[in-house]
Write a protein that holds these residues in place. Structure first.
Motif, PDB file in Angstrom:
ATOM      1  N   TRP A   2       0.805  -1.219   0.000  1.00 26.55           N
ATOM      2  CA  TRP A   2       0.000   0.000   0.000  1.00 26.55           C
ATOM      3  C   TRP A   2       0.838   1.268   0.000  1.00 26.55           C
ATOM      4  N   TYR A   5       1.707   1.866  -3.508  1.00 22.23           N
ATOM      5  CA  TYR A   5       0.574   2.372  -4.277  1.00 22.23           C
ATOM      6  C   TYR A   5       0.339   3.853  -3.967  1.00 22.23           C
ATOM      7  N   TYR A   8       2.739   5.730  -5.955  1.00 21.45           N
ATOM      8  CA  TYR A   8       2.291   5.715  -7.352  1.00 21.45           C
ATOM      9  C   TYR A   8       1.221   6.780  -7.582  1.00 21.45           C
ATOM     10  N   ASP A  38      -6.723   2.348 -12.601  1.00 25.89           N
ATOM     11  CA  ASP A  38      -5.343   1.919 -12.347  1.00 25.89           C
ATOM     12  C   ASP A  38      -5.265   0.938 -11.180  1.00 25.89           C
ATOM     13  N   ALA A  39      -6.044   1.197 -10.131  1.00 25.99           N
ATOM     14  CA  ALA A  39      -6.003   0.308  -8.966  1.00 25.99           C
ATOM     15  C   ALA A  39      -6.407  -1.110  -9.345  1.00 25.99           C
ATOM     16  N   LEU A  42      -3.567  -2.649 -11.385  1.00 20.04           N
ATOM     17  CA  LEU A  42      -2.452  -3.016 -10.513  1.00 20.04           C
ATOM     18  C   LEU A  42      -2.779  -4.234  -9.656  1.00 20.04           C
ATOM     19  N   GLU A  43      -4.039  -4.398  -9.268  1.00 17.61           N
ATOM     20  CA  GLU A  43      -4.436  -5.609  -8.536  1.00 17.61           C
ATOM     21  C   GLU A  43      -4.243  -6.856  -9.392  1.00 17.61           C
ATOM     22  N   TYR A  78     -12.751   2.521  -4.980  1.00 17.75           N
ATOM     23  CA  TYR A  78     -11.455   3.010  -5.459  1.00 17.75           C
ATOM     24  C   TYR A  78     -11.578   4.403  -6.061  1.00 17.75           C
TER      25      TYR A  78
END
Length: 115
Positions: A2, A5, A8, A38-39, A42-43, A78
């Motif tokens: 996290w 992230y 990021y 994006d989240a 990225l997951e 998100y």
């Protein structure tokens, strides 16, 4: 994971700030939408890496809508958190006490961690 992230998101916010001549990139709600997308991407990368390396999911969602790599149900949270984060970053950029605010929350996090 996290904190990376969070860094990021900070870099993404900085990139948007540098490209202010593109009007849509200055809209906080558009930024939140991009952060939400994006989240989820990225997951998928994090889960793919975890499955290849450790044979287990990093993020596991009970709804099997995207084969447990991510789920559509987390998209709105998100986006909402992305908008909130963009607003916080804007506030901190304008604040003269941003360093002290950061130190306070870092200290509070340490206290909660060791409590």
């Amino acid at each position: 994971m996290w904190p990376l992230y969070g860094f990021y998101v900070y870099c993404l916010h900085f990139a948007f700030k540098e490209r202010q001549h593109i009007k849509i990139l200055s809209n906080d709600y558009f930024k939140g939408l991009i952060i939400g997308i994006d989240a989820m991407i990225l997951e998928v990368f994090a889960n793919s890496f975890s499955l290849l390396s450790y044979n287990t999911f990093y993020f596991f969602y009970v709804p099997n809508d995207l084969w447990h790599f991510t789920t559509i149900q987390v998209f709105l949270p998100y986006v909402t958190c992305g908008i909130f984060g963009v607003k916080i970053l804007k506030f901190l950029e304008k604040s003269r006490n941003a360093v002290f605010i950061g130190i306070f929350f870092y200290g509070a996090g340490l206290v909660l961690l060791f409590w």
